[in-house]
Motif scaffolding. Sequence first.
Motif, mmCIF file in Angstrom:
data_model
loop_
_atom_site.group_PDB
_atom_site.id
_atom_site.type_symbol
_atom_site.label_atom_id
_atom_site.label_comp_id
_atom_site.label_asym_id
_atom_site.label_seq_id
_atom_site.Cartn_x
_atom_site.Cartn_y
_atom_site.Cartn_z
ATOM 1 N N ARG A 107 6.161 -2.464 -9.246
ATOM 2 C CA ARG A 107 7.076 -1.325 -9.085
ATOM 3 C C ARG A 107 8.488 -1.783 -8.744
ATOM 4 O O ARG A 107 9.478 -1.240 -9.254
ATOM 5 N N TYR A 108 8.601 -2.786 -7.885
ATOM 6 C CA TYR A 108 9.923 -3.306 -7.553
ATOM 7 C C TYR A 108 10.567 -3.964 -8.763
ATOM 8 O O TYR A 108 11.761 -3.785 -9.035
ATOM 9 N N ILE A 109 9.798 -4.746 -9.508
ATOM 10 C CA ILE A 109 10.326 -5.422 -10.688
ATOM 11 C C ILE A 109 10.877 -4.410 -11.690
ATOM 12 O O ILE A 109 11.933 -4.613 -12.294
ATOM 13 N N CYS A 110 10.180 -3.282 -11.844
ATOM 14 C CA CYS A 110 10.558 -2.274 -12.839
ATOM 15 C C CYS A 110 11.437 -1.173 -12.263
ATOM 16 O O CYS A 110 11.742 -0.200 -12.962
ATOM 17 N N ASP A 111 11.818 -1.327 -10.986
ATOM 18 C CA ASP A 111 12.623 -0.301 -10.316
ATOM 19 C C ASP A 111 11.939 1.058 -10.378
ATOM 20 O O ASP A 111 12.567 2.089 -10.662
ATOM 21 N N GLU A 112 10.642 1.054 -10.105
ATOM 22 C CA GLU A 112 9.836 2.281 -10.164
ATOM 23 C C GLU A 112 9.130 2.525 -8.840
ATOM 24 O O GLU A 112 8.066 3.138 -8.800
ATOM 25 N N ILE A 113 9.727 2.067 -7.728
ATOM 26 C CA ILE A 113 9.029 2.109 -6.456
ATOM 27 C C ILE A 113 8.738 3.534 -6.002
ATOM 28 O O ILE A 113 7.745 3.795 -5.321
ATOM 29 N N GLU A 114 9.571 4.499 -6.380
ATOM 30 C CA GLU A 114 9.376 5.883 -5.950
ATOM 31 C C GLU A 114 8.709 6.748 -7.010
ATOM 32 O O GLU A 114 8.425 7.919 -6.771
ATOM 33 N N ASP A 172 1.860 4.679 -14.193
ATOM 34 C CA ASP A 172 0.594 4.039 -13.835
ATOM 35 C C ASP A 172 0.689 2.527 -14.005
ATOM 36 O O ASP A 172 1.703 1.989 -14.454
ATOM 37 N N SER A 173 -0.388 1.843 -13.615
ATOM 38 C CA SER A 173 -0.374 0.379 -13.616
ATOM 39 C C SER A 173 -0.203 -0.197 -15.018
ATOM 40 O O SER A 173 0.458 -1.231 -15.198
ATOM 41 N N LEU A 174 -0.772 0.456 -16.029
ATOM 42 C CA LEU A 174 -0.626 -0.036 -17.398
ATOM 43 C C LEU A 174 0.829 0.038 -17.854
ATOM 44 O O LEU A 174 1.348 -0.906 -18.461
ATOM 45 N N ALA A 191 2.919 -13.609 -21.908
ATOM 46 C CA ALA A 191 1.773 -13.203 -22.727
ATOM 47 C C ALA A 191 0.770 -12.375 -21.937
ATOM 48 O O ALA A 191 0.248 -11.373 -22.431
ATOM 49 N N ASN A 192 0.505 -12.793 -20.691
ATOM 50 C CA ASN A 192 -0.563 -12.175 -19.909
ATOM 51 C C ASN A 192 -0.049 -11.747 -18.541
ATOM 52 O O ASN A 192 0.469 -12.576 -17.785
ATOM 53 N N VAL A 193 -0.187 -10.466 -18.227
ATOM 54 C CA VAL A 193 0.163 -9.929 -16.917
ATOM 55 C C VAL A 193 -1.131 -9.541 -16.216
ATOM 56 O O VAL A 193 -1.904 -8.726 -16.726
ATOM 57 N N VAL A 194 -1.373 -10.149 -15.052
ATOM 58 C CA VAL A 194 -2.555 -9.835 -14.244
ATOM 59 C C VAL A 194 -2.069 -9.136 -12.983
ATOM 60 O O VAL A 194 -1.251 -9.690 -12.239
ATOM 61 N N MET A 195 -2.550 -7.909 -12.756
ATOM 62 C CA MET A 195 -2.057 -7.108 -11.647
ATOM 63 C C MET A 195 -3.200 -6.712 -10.723
ATOM 64 O O MET A 195 -4.198 -6.138 -11.174
ATOM 65 N N THR A 196 -3.070 -7.040 -9.443
ATOM 66 C CA THR A 196 -4.050 -6.591 -8.458
ATOM 67 C C THR A 196 -3.632 -5.214 -7.951
ATOM 68 O O THR A 196 -2.447 -4.925 -7.769
ATOM 69 N N LEU A 197 -4.639 -4.366 -7.702
ATOM 70 C CA LEU A 197 -4.398 -2.965 -7.377
ATOM 71 C C LEU A 197 -4.988 -2.573 -6.027
ATOM 72 O O LEU A 197 -5.287 -1.399 -5.788
ATOM 73 N N GLY A 198 -5.175 -3.560 -5.143
ATOM 74 C CA GLY A 198 -5.734 -3.272 -3.827
ATOM 75 C C GLY A 198 -7.141 -2.723 -3.928
ATOM 76 O O GLY A 198 -8.006 -3.289 -4.613
ATOM 77 N N GLU A 199 -7.375 -1.598 -3.282
ATOM 78 C CA GLU A 199 -8.718 -1.007 -3.257
ATOM 79 C C GLU A 199 -9.129 -0.440 -4.612
ATOM 80 O O GLU A 199 -10.276 -0.067 -4.803
#
Length: 311
Positions: free
Chosen positions: A192-199, A204-206, A219-227
């Motif tokens: 969210r910070y990288i994309c300036d979408e924090i608010e 969504d994550s995709l 090529a590959n973005v791996v994102m952890t989503l907590g719970e």
Amino acid sequence: MKEKDVIVLNSHGVGQYAFTDHMPKWGETLSVKNWYVAEDGGKGSNVSVALGRLGINTAYIGKVGNDPWGDLGEKWMGGAGVDTTYMYRTDEVSTGTGLILIGPDGQNTVIDGDSSAVALTEREVIDAIEAMKGSKYFVTGFEVPMKLALIGAKHAKSLGMCTALNPSPLPEEAMGELDYIDYLFINEVEGRYICDEIENEEIDSLQLAREVQEKYKVANVVMTLGEKGSMALCGERTWGVEPVKVDKVVNTAGAGDGFMAATIANLVWGKELKEAMEWANKYAALSVQYEGTIPAYRPLSEVNEFIESLK
């Protein structure tokens, strides 16, 4: 020096913990409980120890002080079977420390102090990588200066290594295109910070992963989503990995580093990324049941027993 399965370039430090019921506001004097020095490393020593205990032939590159905190890095990583030949020691700086504030539900905020990695030089990084030509994976992050991490990754890529980057803590300056990074590991907040979408709660994550991929040309973005588990965007392919629920969460401070290490370990073992992430989610679920980061990274036999118990 012989080639390795994984080379890790990132910081070693020692964590201090404190427990609080809320985060402070500016100007507030915050009372905390049970403030102590724990078996808690920096992102470099965390990932290295986790890989070593999983049986991965790992080497660490970094710089620490000639002090007790640096000695702990030697002890923790050496005990896990990690090659610390290129953990440079110096009197120029003191080994870094950090404060981890733990909330009532196990959530955490990490406050990083100055890293001793600021004294690491480009020549030292290149010499270490050159000494381990033929290694398979190179893993780095920004607890060492961003310029050094990216120089190291570019050089490792030029030598045929597969590269992975966790750009944490996020830098203030632009990273530029990262087309030489094979796997970019971030969490959802970082996305969210990288994309300036924090608010923006509607994105969504995709969508975040696609924006990150386009911005940095990885090529590959791996994102952890907590719970909520984790997800990946690999070219045009995407998938999510369900979280693993555990009865008691003690500490999540090292879960992200553990997830990254476990994913890389599985890639070394020849698994596809989705299967590697599924295994890593289970690994992270085991890790959050322990105090501190270093004790949370369990040996392979214990991890396999835990995974079997989930069936």
